[in-house]
Write a protein that holds these residues in place. Structure first.
Motif, PDB file in Angstrom:
ATOM      1  N   GLU A 247       0.837  -1.190   0.000  1.00 14.33           N
ATOM      2  CA  GLU A 247       0.000   0.000   0.000  1.00 14.33           C
ATOM      3  C   GLU A 247       0.876   1.245   0.000  1.00 14.33           C
ATOM      4  N   GLU A 248       0.639   2.161  -0.951  1.00 10.04           N
ATOM      5  CA  GLU A 248       1.457   3.359  -1.045  1.00 10.04           C
ATOM      6  C   GLU A 248       1.134   4.305   0.109  1.00 10.04           C
ATOM      7  N   THR A 249       2.177   4.747   0.812  1.00 11.27           N
ATOM      8  CA  THR A 249       2.038   5.622   1.967  1.00 11.27           C
ATOM      9  C   THR A 249       3.195   6.606   2.000  1.00 11.27           C
ATOM     10  N   ALA A 285       8.916  10.314   1.792  1.00  8.51           N
ATOM     11  CA  ALA A 285       8.733   9.864   0.408  1.00  8.51           C
ATOM     12  C   ALA A 285       7.592   8.863   0.328  1.00  8.51           C
ATOM     13  N   PRO A 286       6.953   8.761  -0.841  1.00 11.98           N
ATOM     14  CA  PRO A 286       5.916   7.742  -1.032  1.00 11.98           C
ATOM     15  C   PRO A 286       6.559   6.387  -1.273  1.00 11.98           C
ATOM     16  N   VAL A 287       6.203   5.393  -0.481  1.00 13.02           N
ATOM     17  CA  VAL A 287       6.739   4.042  -0.653  1.00 13.02           C
ATOM     18  C   VAL A 287       5.592   3.036  -0.590  1.00 13.02           C
ATOM     19  N   MET A 288       5.857   1.860  -1.131  1.00 13.02           N
ATOM     20  CA  MET A 288       4.911   0.763  -1.026  1.00 13.02           C
ATOM     21  C   MET A 288       5.239  -0.004   0.246  1.00 13.02           C
ATOM     22  N   VAL A 289       4.448   0.188   1.267  1.00  9.74           N
ATOM     23  CA  VAL A 289       4.723  -0.429   2.569  1.00  9.74           C
ATOM     24  C   VAL A 289       4.469  -1.929   2.476  1.00  9.74           C
ATOM     25  N   SER A 290       5.502  -2.692   2.745  1.00  9.44           N
ATOM     26  CA  SER A 290       5.438  -4.147   2.614  1.00  9.44           C
ATOM     27  C   SER A 290       6.532  -4.756   3.479  1.00  9.44           C
ATOM     28  N   PRO A 291       6.537  -6.077   3.663  1.00 10.34           N
ATOM     29  CA  PRO A 291       7.624  -6.708   4.414  1.00 10.34           C
ATOM     30  C   PRO A 291       8.997  -6.409   3.823  1.00 10.34           C
ATOM     31  N   GLN A 292       9.061  -6.287   2.495  1.00  6.52           N
ATOM     32  CA  GLN A 292      10.344  -5.989   1.852  1.00  6.52           C
ATOM     33  C   GLN A 292      10.826  -4.583   2.213  1.00  6.52           C
ATOM     34  N   PHE A 293       9.876  -3.643   2.331  1.00 11.84           N
ATOM     35  CA  PHE A 293      10.248  -2.286   2.741  1.00 11.84           C
ATOM     36  C   PHE A 293      10.807  -2.308   4.162  1.00 11.84           C
TER      37      PHE A 293
END
Length: 330
Positions: A247-249, A285-293
């Motif tokens: 999810e982009e946050t 910054a906008p990032v895709m929040v995920s386990p990889q992040f």
């Protein structure tokens, strides 16, 4: 081939000889040129070779003449210079999505673009064995099919798979075919991705090209053109592939100053940097929040801390607790 017919091909054999056997360090003498032509059934005199050399120059070939320890002719500039060939070969041999078999095939073709002397130097710098490479030989045909679908404005269908613990393919969606509208190919993190519009979900998705199988073009026109037209491709790939979806946050992270290079590598040189104190700066910054992040942040150790929003910071904390629980009572 008859000698008289070979004679008509003299200038072509001469050009091939120069391209394959000469460079600045290895000029061809007149004696070597005449002997090489004779070996192909072509008789030649010095004057006719002078005329042919001038014709090749007029054609656009960079034929040079040198006097010195060795006096002779050689090709000066080529379509690809030696440093450029080295760069291309390095890219091919380090690319995970290119199989080992295809890697050797591509490198052989790249080496042939230089002289045989440069080729020997290039081959000594090739290291492919034991590198991590794709197991899917069909990736090249996949790319061709995808380009064909984009050019003809058609949707495609395909099977999408992953490998199980026995290293066997396991198709997703219970073996049903995917149907998407392809728009672009992107190479990121050493993998090739298709960016396509999924009409059923109503969003753009990306797929590993080496995990696609049996791609077929349909008769249906592509959907989602407005969505793709409004897409900032560079921004999309930076947000999506770098963090593997989610999810982009808008996320704020505090970094130690010594990590500025890491931050620019990840978010680009245009990212806004805010000074926190003499030893820290922050980035939003906008990032895709995920386990990889979260794993990327964790990999930076105490040098990086998520400060906002609280939900993302809490997610990081929970991930750390879950990971720690795997090693408790062990």
């Amino acid at each position: 081939m008859a000698k008289s017919y070979n004679q008509k091909l003299k200038i072509l054999y001469l050009m091939q000889m120069l391209l394959e056997r000469s460079d600045e360090e290895h000029p061809l003498t007149m004696e070597e040129i005449i002997a090489g032509l004779n070996a192909n059934g072509i008789s030649a005199e010095r004057k006719s070779i002078y005329d042919d050399m001038e014709a090749l120059r007029l054609y656009g070939l960079d034929v040079c003449y040198t006097r010195g320890k060795t006096t002779g002719y050689y090709i000066g500039s080529r379509t690809f210079e030696l440093p450029e060939l080295k760069l291309l070969i390095d890219s091919v041999q380090s690319s995970k999505f290119i199989t080992e078999k295809k890697t050797f095939s591509l490198i052989k073709k790249l080496v042939s673009l230089g002289s045989i002397h440069e080729g020997q130097l290039l081959r000594r710098q090739v290291f492919v064995r034991n590198r991590i490479k794709s197991m899917n030989e069909s990736i090249y045909y996949n790319v061709d099919h995808i380009h064909g679908a984009i050019a003809s404005d058609k949707q495609i269908t395909f099977y999408y798979f992953e490998y199980d613990v026995n290293k066997q393919k396991r198709f997703r969606k219970d073996g049903q075919r995917y149907c998407v509208s392809p728009f672009a190919l992107s190479w990121d993190d050493e993998n090739y991705y298709l960016i396509a519009f999924d009409a059923e979900a109503g969003i753009l998705k990306h797929y590993r090209v080496d995990k696609m199988s049996d791609i077929r073009l349909t008769e249906q026109e592509r959907l989602g053109k407005d969505t793709f037209r409004n897409l900032d491709m560079a921004l999309y790939t930076k947000r999506t592939f770098a963090m593997f979806g989610g999810e982009e946050t808008m996320v704020t992270i505090r970094f130690c100053n010594n990590l500025i290079g890491v931050v620019m590598d990840k978010f680009g040189k245009d990212i806004m940097i805010h000074k926190v104190d003499e030893e820290h700066f922050s980035v939003t910054a906008p990032v895709m929040v995920s386990p990889q992040f979260y794993a990327w942040v964790f990999g930076l150790g105490s040098g990086a801390v998520i400060t906002a929003p609280k939900s993302v910071a809490d997610g990081m904390e929970q991930m750390l607790k879950d990971a720690a629980s795997q090693y408790q009572n062990g």
